[in-house]
Write a protein that holds these residues in place. Structure first.
Motif, PDB file in Angstrom:
ATOM      1  N   PHE A   1       0.848  -1.189   0.000  1.00 11.04           N
ATOM      2  CA  PHE A   1       0.000   0.000   0.000  1.00 11.04           C
ATOM      3  C   PHE A   1       0.884   1.241   0.000  1.00 11.04           C
ATOM      4  O   PHE A   1       1.870   1.312   0.750  1.00 11.04           O
ATOM      5  CB  PHE A   1      -0.913   0.028   1.221  1.00 11.04           C
ATOM      6  CG  PHE A   1      -1.958  -1.044   1.238  1.00 11.04           C
ATOM      7  CD1 PHE A   1      -3.242  -0.790   0.794  1.00 11.04           C
ATOM      8  CD2 PHE A   1      -1.660  -2.322   1.686  1.00 11.04           C
ATOM      9  CE1 PHE A   1      -4.205  -1.771   0.794  1.00 11.04           C
ATOM     10  CE2 PHE A   1      -2.610  -3.314   1.702  1.00 11.04           C
ATOM     11  CZ  PHE A   1      -3.887  -3.042   1.250  1.00 11.04           C
TER      12      PHE A   1
ATOM     13  N   LEU B   1      -0.130   4.861   0.727  1.00  8.34           N
ATOM     14  CA  LEU B   1      -1.177   5.796   1.150  1.00  8.34           C
ATOM     15  C   LEU B   1      -0.635   7.205   1.050  1.00  8.34           C
ATOM     16  O   LEU B   1       0.085   7.679   1.949  1.00  8.34           O
ATOM     17  CB  LEU B   1      -1.620   5.487   2.582  1.00  8.34           C
ATOM     18  CG  LEU B   1      -2.292   4.133   2.814  1.00  8.34           C
ATOM     19  CD1 LEU B   1      -2.633   3.964   4.277  1.00  8.34           C
ATOM     20  CD2 LEU B   1      -3.524   3.989   1.958  1.00  8.34           C
TER      21      LEU B   1
ATOM     22  N   THR C   1      -4.053   6.912  -3.601  1.00  6.37           N
ATOM     23  CA  THR C   1      -3.769   5.642  -2.932  1.00  6.37           C
ATOM     24  C   THR C   1      -3.507   4.594  -3.993  1.00  6.37           C
ATOM     25  O   THR C   1      -4.321   4.418  -4.914  1.00  6.37           O
ATOM     26  CB  THR C   1      -4.945   5.222  -2.045  1.00  6.37           C
ATOM     27  OG1 THR C   1      -5.116   6.179  -0.999  1.00  6.37           O
ATOM     28  CG2 THR C   1      -4.708   3.852  -1.438  1.00  6.37           C
TER      29      THR C   1
ATOM     30  N   SER D   1      -7.251   9.654  -2.934  1.00  3.95           N
ATOM     31  CA  SER D   1      -7.535   9.349  -1.524  1.00  3.95           C
ATOM     32  C   SER D   1      -8.655  10.247  -1.028  1.00  3.95           C
ATOM     33  O   SER D   1      -8.459  11.177  -0.246  1.00  3.95           O
ATOM     34  CB  SER D   1      -6.270   9.546  -0.686  1.00  3.95           C
ATOM     35  OG  SER D   1      -5.222   8.757  -1.174  1.00  3.95           O
TER      36      SER D   1
ATOM     37  N   LEU E   1     -10.351   1.888   2.015  1.00  2.00           N
ATOM     38  CA  LEU E   1      -9.578   0.754   1.492  1.00  2.00           C
ATOM     39  C   LEU E   1     -10.481  -0.442   1.218  1.00  2.00           C
ATOM     40  O   LEU E   1     -10.234  -1.202   0.273  1.00  2.00           O
ATOM     41  CB  LEU E   1      -8.477   0.388   2.478  1.00  2.00           C
ATOM     42  CG  LEU E   1      -7.350   1.422   2.655  1.00  2.00           C
ATOM     43  CD1 LEU E   1      -6.371   0.963   3.710  1.00  2.00           C
ATOM     44  CD2 LEU E   1      -6.642   1.661   1.335  1.00  2.00           C
TER      45      LEU E   1
END
Length: 449
Positions: A15, A17, A22, A37, A87
């Motif tokens: 991931f 972030l 993202t 995001s 997510l």
């Protein structure tokens, strides 16, 4: 370093972030998620309406009861619950069901260099809420260096300047680790805010977000002596009008936060050993991020430091590409004799793992397997050479290594048609579907007239 790499290669998902986007990397499949995001939340019901691109499209166009939230700011999770829901929505369409729970057991996460304990705890809480048992943090500058193809395994200096949306990270790497690093709270959002405030004060215009991004692209191509057209709303009358502005004033306004980044690069060079700085004269420094080419930041750093600034192809994907290389095990950054990644301007070296495997020997005929391919311990008990092999099914010879005999399954054991229950005393039927009461299958002996 080898233990960290071993933990990374056991992970299945990586991931990244970021404040703006993202990105999720699936081992063996590549980047499966590359979304903004952002989430759209309905304040009346508390339900998530959209996430990613669909939520960003509603920004500035949705009614009052729908708000656009960004759970990540400056590469740090600020809203744990909303980040988990975002997510889940990203993974639901790509990896769903039991497979997502299995893949989320071990994950790798990109974090800024030297994060605080609050940022580490927030990141761990997000993925533990999703079902992760182990979360492996990776420095963003290190993953970016691997994704750009820099040779971080040798004792040669390699410099990374990652200009993100909320912050800029500068690091000098050698022997697979960070030697000197510094983080500046200046990014693309800072440039847009300063530019928006200058246009409001001088030209009395309010530009949308897309208009500010277009102005940044024009400033990177227009010289200071040129002019730029600004289209926006007049805050006093509400009318839409167009104004021609001089590029020199806009360049001067944006140059103030860009100067903070240049000063941070100079501070890292002053704190670094002179031998590693001398290597940068030949190798240059690498700049990544989504906003480095919009305002000409790479040209400003090259002019101030005298070091060539290079930009790889798709610089915004460098961090997730580096994480993918570490998960797949295609790079060995800690080994001094291994080139990590693939440089965009040079071909990748030939590796034994990328070569064509040797052809396997052709298996002999089934009748000759016991004589030609059996080991020496088995050949001693084989049939003589003059006899013919026996036809028909082969039986495994009993031996001490055969193990205990497994009991037959429940369907095989339930072969008796009837039985009597010890508690109720009723006769029951046994079949492949389990044990049932005999009264269910009993035919009535007397029919009503």
């Amino acid at each position: 370093m080898s233990d960290d790499l071993e933990r990374l290669r056991r992970c299945h998902l990586a991931f990244d972030l970021g404040t703006a986007r993202t990105r999720i990397y699936l081992k063996g499949s590549g980047v499966i998620v590359d979304e903004p995001s952002a989430v759209a939340l309905c304040t009346r019901t508390g339900r998530l309406i959209a996430a990613g691109s669909a939520a960003q499209a509603l920004e500035g166009r949705a009614p009052g009861h729908i708000v656009i939230l960004r759970p990540v700011y400056a590469d740090t999770v600020t809203d744990i619950g909303m980040a988990q829901r975002m997510l889940r929505m990203f993974l639901r369409g790509r990896v769903g069901g039991w497979r997502s729970r299995w893949l989320l057991r071990r994950v790798a996460v990109c974090l800024p260099y030297a994060p605080g304990q609050v940022a580490l705890d927030a990141c761990a809480a997000v993925f533990q809420g999703l079902g992760a048992r182990r979360v492996v943090p990776v420095d963003r500058v290190f993953a970016t260096a691997v994704g750009c193809g820099l040779d971080t395994g040798r004792a040669v200096g390699a410099m990374i300047v990652h200009c993100g949306t909320g912050s800029t990270q500068i690091a000098l790497l050698s022997l697979g680790s960070v030697v000197t690093a510094q983080t500046v709270p200046v990014g693309e959002n800072t440039f847009l805010q300063v530019l928006d405030q200058h246009i409001r004060d001088i030209y009395h215009l309010v530009l949308p977000l897309s208009g500010l991004q277009d102005v940044c692209r024009l400033l990177a191509a227009v010289p200071p002596s040129g002019e730029v057209e600004l289209c926006g709303r007049d805050p006093a009358t509400g009318a839409w009008r167009t104004v021609t502005a001089g590029a020199a004033g806009l360049h001067r306004t944006v140059g103030i936060p860009m100067g903070a980044v240049v000063r941070a690069v100079g501070q890292v060079l002053r704190d670094s050993p002179p031998d590693l700085v001398a290597d940068l004269v030949d190798t240059g420094l690498t700049m990544t991020g989504s906003s480095i080419t919009r305002l000409g930041l790479h040209q400003m750093i090259s002019t101030a430091t005298g070091i060539t600034a290079r930009t790889p192809a798709r610089p915004e994907l460098s961090a997730i590409r580096g994480l993918g290389d570490l998960l797949e095990g295609t790079t060995h950054p800690g080994h001094p004799d291994t080139v990590t990644g693939t440089h965009p301007h040079r071909p990748s070296p030939a590796r034994p793992s990328h070569q064509t495997p040797a052809p396997r020997p052709t298996a002999p005929h089934r009748g000759d397997v016991g004589v030609q391919c059996a080991p020496e311990a088995v050949r001693k008990g084989a049939a003589p050479a003059g006899t013919q092999p026996r036809d028909g099914p082969r039986t495994r010879a009993p031996g001490p290594a055969a193990g205990k005999v497994r009991r037959p399954c429940r369907r095989t054991r339930l072969k008796y048609p009837t039985a009597r229950d010890a508690r109720s005393g009723q006769r029951q039927l046994r079949g492949k579907n389990g044990t049932r009461n005999a009264d269910v299958f009993r035919r009535p002996t007397r029919y009503l007239k």
